[in-house]
Design a protein around this motif. Structure first.
Motif, mmCIF file in Angstrom:
data_model
loop_
_atom_site.group_PDB
_atom_site.id
_atom_site.type_symbol
_atom_site.label_atom_id
_atom_site.label_comp_id
_atom_site.label_asym_id
_atom_site.label_seq_id
_atom_site.Cartn_x
_atom_site.Cartn_y
_atom_site.Cartn_z
ATOM 1 N N ALA A 128 0.819 -1.216 0.000
ATOM 2 C CA ALA A 128 0.000 0.000 0.000
ATOM 3 C C ALA A 128 0.850 1.263 0.000
ATOM 4 C CB ALA A 128 -0.938 -0.008 1.206
ATOM 5 N N ASP A 129 2.128 1.138 0.384
ATOM 6 C CA ASP A 129 3.030 2.296 0.397
ATOM 7 C C ASP A 129 3.621 2.605 -0.979
ATOM 8 O OD1 ASP A 129 2.697 2.688 3.100
ATOM 9 O OD2 ASP A 129 4.441 1.490 3.669
ATOM 10 N N ARG A 130 3.400 1.727 -1.940
ATOM 11 C CA ARG A 130 4.000 1.903 -3.254
ATOM 12 C C ARG A 130 3.232 2.911 -4.107
ATOM 13 N NH1 ARG A 130 7.738 -1.267 -4.969
ATOM 14 N NH2 ARG A 130 7.174 -0.804 -7.111
ATOM 15 N N GLU A 131 3.950 3.540 -5.028
ATOM 16 C CA GLU A 131 3.292 4.381 -6.019
ATOM 17 C C GLU A 131 2.670 3.458 -7.067
ATOM 18 O OE1 GLU A 131 2.776 7.695 -6.372
ATOM 19 O OE2 GLU A 131 3.529 7.851 -4.311
ATOM 20 N N GLY A 136 -2.822 1.651 -12.124
ATOM 21 C CA GLY A 136 -3.237 1.835 -10.743
ATOM 22 C C GLY A 136 -2.823 0.679 -9.850
ATOM 23 N N GLU A 137 -1.942 -0.184 -10.378
ATOM 24 C CA GLU A 137 -1.529 -1.370 -9.629
ATOM 25 C C GLU A 137 -0.335 -1.086 -8.729
ATOM 26 O OE1 GLU A 137 -0.549 -6.097 -10.483
ATOM 27 O OE2 GLU A 137 -0.317 -4.650 -12.117
ATOM 28 N N ARG A 138 -0.444 -1.594 -7.493
ATOM 29 C CA ARG A 138 0.653 -1.453 -6.537
ATOM 30 C C ARG A 138 1.360 -2.781 -6.269
ATOM 31 N NH1 ARG A 138 -2.893 2.623 -4.629
ATOM 32 N NH2 ARG A 138 -1.785 4.588 -4.203
ATOM 33 N N GLY A 139 0.664 -3.887 -6.447
ATOM 34 C CA GLY A 139 1.301 -5.158 -6.148
ATOM 35 C C GLY A 139 0.430 -6.349 -6.469
ATOM 36 N N ILE A 140 1.025 -7.526 -6.322
ATOM 37 C CA ILE A 140 0.306 -8.779 -6.536
ATOM 38 C C ILE A 140 0.773 -9.817 -5.528
ATOM 39 C CG2 ILE A 140 1.946 -9.401 -8.386
ATOM 40 C CD1 ILE A 140 -0.311 -11.175 -9.564
ATOM 41 N N ILE A 141 -0.172 -10.610 -5.044
ATOM 42 C CA ILE A 141 0.096 -11.706 -4.120
ATOM 43 C C ILE A 141 -0.403 -12.998 -4.753
ATOM 44 C CG2 ILE A 141 -0.384 -12.659 -1.828
ATOM 45 C CD1 ILE A 141 -0.967 -9.663 -0.988
ATOM 46 N N LEU A 171 -10.645 -14.864 -3.460
ATOM 47 C CA LEU A 171 -11.570 -13.862 -3.994
ATOM 48 C C LEU A 171 -11.875 -12.733 -3.001
ATOM 49 C CD1 LEU A 171 -13.243 -12.886 -6.355
ATOM 50 C CD2 LEU A 171 -15.118 -14.355 -5.548
ATOM 51 N N PRO A 172 -12.206 -13.028 -1.733
ATOM 52 C CA PRO A 172 -12.468 -11.912 -0.821
ATOM 53 C C PRO A 172 -11.270 -10.987 -0.634
ATOM 54 C CG PRO A 172 -12.469 -14.002 0.372
ATOM 55 C CD PRO A 172 -12.480 -14.322 -1.077
ATOM 56 N N ALA A 173 -10.057 -11.565 -0.639
ATOM 57 C CA ALA A 173 -8.864 -10.723 -0.520
ATOM 58 C C ALA A 173 -8.695 -9.855 -1.763
ATOM 59 C CB ALA A 173 -7.624 -11.588 -0.310
ATOM 60 N N ALA A 174 -8.907 -10.444 -2.938
ATOM 61 C CA ALA A 174 -8.798 -9.677 -4.187
ATOM 62 C C ALA A 174 -9.817 -8.542 -4.221
ATOM 63 C CB ALA A 174 -8.989 -10.595 -5.391
ATOM 64 N N ARG A 175 -11.015 -8.809 -3.757
ATOM 65 C CA ARG A 175 -12.057 -7.774 -3.733
ATOM 66 C C ARG A 175 -11.715 -6.659 -2.746
ATOM 67 N NH1 ARG A 175 -17.424 -11.764 -3.944
ATOM 68 N NH2 ARG A 175 -17.723 -11.611 -6.213
ATOM 69 N N GLU A 176 -11.225 -7.050 -1.573
ATOM 70 C CA GLU A 176 -10.878 -6.041 -0.571
ATOM 71 C C GLU A 176 -9.737 -5.149 -1.033
ATOM 72 O OE1 GLU A 176 -8.930 -5.798 3.913
ATOM 73 O OE2 GLU A 176 -10.101 -7.573 3.367
ATOM 74 N N PHE A 177 -8.715 -5.763 -1.653
ATOM 75 C CA PHE A 177 -7.521 -5.008 -2.043
ATOM 76 C C PHE A 177 -7.665 -4.278 -3.370
ATOM 77 C CE2 PHE A 177 -4.956 -8.446 0.398
ATOM 78 C CZ PHE A 177 -5.321 -7.876 1.611
ATOM 79 N N ALA A 178 -8.780 -4.472 -4.055
ATOM 80 C CA ALA A 178 -8.970 -3.820 -5.360
ATOM 81 C C ALA A 178 -8.846 -2.302 -5.254
ATOM 82 C CB ALA A 178 -10.330 -4.203 -5.948
ATOM 83 N N ARG A 179 -9.347 -1.759 -4.170
ATOM 84 C CA ARG A 179 -9.329 -0.297 -4.033
ATOM 85 C C ARG A 179 -7.921 0.263 -3.868
ATOM 86 N NH1 ARG A 179 -11.198 -2.193 0.958
ATOM 87 N NH2 ARG A 179 -9.938 -1.555 2.765
ATOM 88 N N THR A 180 -6.968 -0.609 -3.471
ATOM 89 C CA THR A 180 -5.596 -0.145 -3.335
ATOM 90 C C THR A 180 -4.700 -0.641 -4.466
ATOM 91 O OG1 THR A 180 -5.242 -1.972 -1.771
ATOM 92 C CG2 THR A 180 -5.571 0.213 -0.843
ATOM 93 N N GLY A 181 -5.299 -1.323 -5.455
ATOM 94 C CA GLY A 181 -4.533 -1.750 -6.625
ATOM 95 C C GLY A 181 -3.631 -2.943 -6.371
ATOM 96 N N ILE A 182 -4.103 -3.865 -5.535
ATOM 97 C CA ILE A 182 -3.337 -5.079 -5.239
ATOM 98 C C ILE A 182 -4.145 -6.282 -5.707
ATOM 99 C CG2 ILE A 182 -2.350 -6.533 -3.424
ATOM 100 C CD1 ILE A 182 -2.063 -3.911 -1.758
ATOM 101 N N ARG A 183 -3.550 -7.107 -6.548
ATOM 102 C CA ARG A 183 -4.206 -8.313 -7.044
ATOM 103 C C ARG A 183 -3.852 -9.525 -6.181
ATOM 104 N NH1 ARG A 183 -2.379 -9.960 -12.082
ATOM 105 N NH2 ARG A 183 -0.551 -8.599 -12.067
#
Length: 253
Positions: A128-131, A136-141, A171-183
């Motif tokens: 979440a600290d990344r530009e 709009g993506e910051r990261g992927i897990i 899926l719930p994690a992907a949905r939650e993190f969508a707003r911060t650009g994390i897949r």
């Protein structure tokens, strides 16, 4: 996401799928932090690929927090996290000696599911600290499930339950993190040539490979890693669990 130059954290990186993924990421130019409890083997792999070795117990909040903080200090905020740490002991729910030991069940859940969640929560917070990039993506897990999540065999109750939890988390994690650009994605491997399988007697290995429709061989860690690389580079792949199993559908035993 373009991998070159990106900070990555890989768990279970001293061997097997984790090692294969760490090597593939390093070959693509990522700055790889390798996490595992096997410090000696970890150091050897990290030295070979120019990565950062960090001894870590993924079931421990303190150990994982320290590991992510160390990776951040050296490489910057995490952009890629691939979680491969896991165990797969076999035990029947009720065997010859009675009911399965509850602590044995708990240990599998703790390593495979809670350990995965532990890393996910920490790396997502770090990402979440990344530009963000232009998407709009910051990261992927990427987490490691198993086909046992869908067709758990007799003796795999704990393992199947733990990996089913990893699938359910995706899926719930992907949905939650969508707003911060994390897949968030997951890979469900079938039979792969990890130290655990390759350490079995040859006749047992042969009987296992005979169950695989095509190709009739164990998967290679590099093939798991290739799918992880694709997931990282394909920006619309999100909230998905992909089987990687040579069309295997496991029988009850």
């Amino acid at each position: 996401m373009i991998i070159d130059g990106m900070p990555a954290i890989v768990t279970g990186a001293a061997s097997g799928l984790g090692e294969g993924t760490a090597r593939a990421l390093a070959a693509k130019g990522a700055k790889v932090a390798l996490l595992d409890m096997n410090a000696e083997k970890l150091e050897a792999v990290a030295s070979e690929i120019g990565g950062l070795a960090i001894a870590c117990d993924v079931t421990s909040a303190e150990s994982a927090e320290a590991a992510v903080a160390k990776a951040h200090e050296v490489h910057g905020a995490c952009a890629i996290n691939v979680n491969c740490a896991g165990i797969a002991p076999a035990a029947k729910i009720v065997g010859r000696n009675g009911a399965m030991d509850l602590d044995a069940f708990r240990k599998v859940i703790e390593v495979n599911l809670i350990g995965t969640f532990n890393m996910l929560r920490l790396t997502a917070a770090d990402m979440a600290d990344r530009e963000p990039n232009e998407d709009g993506e910051r990261g992927i897990i990427i987490n490691t499930a198993s086909i046992a999540a869908f067709e758990g065999q007799i003796g795999q109750a704990a393992y199947a339950a733990s990996k089913g939890g990893v699938v359910g988390l995706t899926l719930p994690a992907a949905r939650e993190f969508a707003r911060t650009g994390i897949r968030v994605n997951a890979i469900a491997p079938g039979l792969f040539g990890t130290p655990m399988l390759l350490g079995m007697p040859q006749d047992v290995q042969d009987s296992l490979t005979a169950t695989l429709p095509f190709p009739s061989r164990f998967g290679k860690p590099s093939e798991y890693a290739a799918l992880a690389i694709h997931m990282i580079e394909n920006a619309v792949m999100n909230g998905e669990c992909v089987r990687l199993d040579s069309a295997l559908r496991m029988q009850p035993k």
